[in-house]
Design an enzyme around this catalytic site. Structure first.
Site, mmCIF file in Angstrom:
data_model
loop_
_atom_site.group_PDB
_atom_site.id
_atom_site.type_symbol
_atom_site.label_atom_id
_atom_site.label_comp_id
_atom_site.label_asym_id
_atom_site.label_seq_id
_atom_site.Cartn_x
_atom_site.Cartn_y
_atom_site.Cartn_z
ATOM 1 N N ASP A 175 -7.978 19.410 -13.252
ATOM 2 C CA ASP A 175 -8.401 18.086 -13.710
ATOM 3 C C ASP A 175 -8.157 18.062 -15.213
ATOM 4 O O ASP A 175 -8.898 18.666 -15.984
ATOM 5 C CB ASP A 175 -9.874 17.849 -13.368
ATOM 6 C CG ASP A 175 -10.347 16.454 -13.771
ATOM 7 O OD1 ASP A 175 -9.725 15.848 -14.665
ATOM 8 O OD2 ASP A 175 -11.342 15.974 -13.199
ATOM 9 N N ARG A 213 0.831 -1.215 0.000
ATOM 10 C CA ARG A 213 0.000 0.000 0.000
ATOM 11 C C ARG A 213 0.862 1.260 0.000
ATOM 12 O O ARG A 213 0.580 2.228 -0.707
ATOM 13 C CB ARG A 213 -0.971 -0.009 1.196
ATOM 14 C CG ARG A 213 -1.781 1.274 1.301
ATOM 15 C CD ARG A 213 -2.994 1.233 2.236
ATOM 16 N NE ARG A 213 -3.021 0.199 3.224
ATOM 17 C CZ ARG A 213 -2.398 0.258 4.417
ATOM 18 N NH1 ARG A 213 -1.712 1.325 4.765
ATOM 19 N NH2 ARG A 213 -2.477 -0.754 5.262
HETATM 20 C C1 LIG Z 1 -14.320 10.147 -15.104
HETATM 21 C C2 LIG Z 1 -13.809 11.431 -14.576
HETATM 22 C C3 LIG Z 1 -13.365 11.548 -13.247
HETATM 23 C C4 LIG Z 1 -13.463 10.411 -12.246
HETATM 24 O O1 LIG Z 1 -12.696 9.324 -12.620
HETATM 25 P P1 LIG Z 1 -13.042 7.805 -12.180
HETATM 26 O O2 LIG Z 1 -11.870 7.065 -12.705
HETATM 27 O O3 LIG Z 1 -14.337 7.457 -12.840
HETATM 28 O O4 LIG Z 1 -13.153 7.787 -10.696
HETATM 29 C C5 LIG Z 1 -12.859 12.780 -12.843
HETATM 30 N N1 LIG Z 1 -12.799 13.829 -13.681
HETATM 31 C C6 LIG Z 1 -13.211 13.755 -14.958
HETATM 32 C C7 LIG Z 1 -13.118 14.949 -15.836
HETATM 33 C C8 LIG Z 1 -13.733 12.554 -15.456
HETATM 34 O O5 LIG Z 1 -14.165 12.493 -16.732
#
Ligand SMILES: *Cc1c(COP(=O)(O)O)cnc(C)c1O
Length: 377
Positions: free
Chosen positions: A167, A44
């Site tokens: 993001d 982990r």
């Molecule tokens: C899908 C997505 C997430 C979350 O990712 P997971 O792998 O589904 O937990 C976060 N941000 C964006 C822009 C996404 O498209």
């Protein structure tokens, strides 16, 4: 080294000269009895296979530190784990649905507040209070593909002592590297383009900040949402073709955008830079392409359900970034947690459709869209 080379060659030098890295499945590792020291102790905390993936992730983003998590949301949770009681985060109103859910349902019990803003590009000094500790941004925004000026946002946030978290799921480091523009941390759902085959969940975090890196390592250890060695290996392999896949996906998307713009049965077409010359200029200054997600609305009188049913190739499903084209309806699928007013303010109508373009032959895709539009008339 260019990113296409880095994706393939970062892990070439290892013990046996094997061209593909080994997978270390061990949950625990032998310690030196005298010093109780070892490079790895327990899976982990860290393990050789995840560490190799994390090295690739850092290299692609031009970062000092990379972290792999079990899902994109586990990665996002790690980014939020540095916040303290009383802190405020600014986020776009159209933020990814899972992130919205985290802010809406988890923030209150942790004493955190999230403030949703229609346009992060319009933030001014007056939007920051002493409690504002982070701006969390997606550019292009989803599913409107609106653009936020990252350099401006970084300058503004840093002046107020707030971190900028990006993001970067829609762009990947192939098209946009926010750390190089001054962002503090980049998070990605590797489930999408990095894994690329709709068969793996994973999340990534990269940073150059040693204190943040320590916090994300703690999040791995203390919260435990880490990526397994097997999935780390699969992601290492998938990333090797990321630049190639995204090149084709983007080329296909550009042709579809051009085609739909000329089509009488389609009204709005959203793609990075499509909203204004200003946004196009900003996007061109911070990214090297528009990516492979677009959204559009059918002309009045066309039957949306009939259109989707008539499509042969794009699968009606959430998610994006896979080699196969996917289509979804954000208002009811990815952004259903938003109130109708918030969706309207963000430009997400009930009729908007989001297309994640795959690597299929472009003539097949365009022919398919055309026949489905004809069937919907
Ligand atoms: C899908 C997505 C997430 C979350 O990712 P997971 O792998 O589904 O937990 C976060 N941000 C964006 C822009 C996404 O498209």
């Amino acid at each position: 080294m260019h990113i296409q080379t880095a994706a393939v060659q970062t892990l070439r030098d290892h013990e046996h000269g094997a061209v593909v890295p080994p997978v270390h499945l061990a949950s625990t590792f032998e310690l030196d009895a005298a010093t109780e020291d070892a490079a790895y102790a327990y899976q982990r905390g860290s393990n050789p296979t995840r560490a190799q993936l994390e090295q690739v992730l850092a290299t692609l983003d031009g970062a000092e530190h990379g972290f792999a998590f079990a899902t994109g949301m586990a990665a996002t949770a790690a980014v939020f784990s540095t916040l303290q009681v009383g802190d405020q985060v600014l986020l776009p109103a159209s933020v990814y649905g899972g992130t919205f859910r985290f802010v809406d349902k988890v923030f209150p019990s942790r004493g955190l507040t999230g403030r949703f803003v229609d346009d992060l590009g319009a933030l001014t000094d007056a939007d920051f209070t002493p409690a504002t500790k982070m701006v969390f941004v997606e550019t292009p925004a989803n599913p409107t593909l609106r653009i936020t000026d990252l350099r401006r946002l970084v300058e503004l946030a840093h002046r107020h002592g707030a971190l900028v978290a990006v993001d970067n799921t829609f762009m990947t480091p192939v098209l946009q590297r926010p750390l190089e523009l001054g962002a503090d941390v980049v998070v990605q759902s590797a489930t999408k383009y990095l894994a690329g085959h709709s068969d793996l969940l994973a999340g990534t975090v990269t940073t150059n900040d040693p204190a943040l890196a320590e916090a994300y390592a703690l999040a791995q250890k203390a919260q435990g949402g880490v990526l397994s060695p097997s999935d780390s290996f699969r992601l290492i392999q998938a990333i090797k073709t990321l630049p190639l896949r995204l090149d084709r996906q983007q080329a296909n998307a550009e042709q579809i955008v051009a085609h739909l713009r000329e089509h009488d049965d389609v009204t709005t077409v959203f793609y990075p830079g499509s909203h204004s010359e200003d946004e196009a200029r900003i996007h061109a200054s911070q990214a090297t392409g528009g990516g492979a997600v677009l959204s559009f609305e059918l002309a009045k009188g066309l039957d949306r359900v009939r259109f989707i049913q008539a499509l042969r190739y794009p699968v009606y499903a959430v998610s994006l970034g896979g080699v196969e084209s996917l289509i979804c309806r954000p208002a009811t699928m990815t952004h259903e947690a938003m109130t109708p007013q918030a969706r309207a303010a963000a430009g997400i109508s009930d009729e908007l459709l989001r297309l994640s373009v795959g690597i299929e032959n472009i003539d097949d895709l365009i022919e398919d869209l055309d026949q489905a539009l004809a069937a919907a008339r």
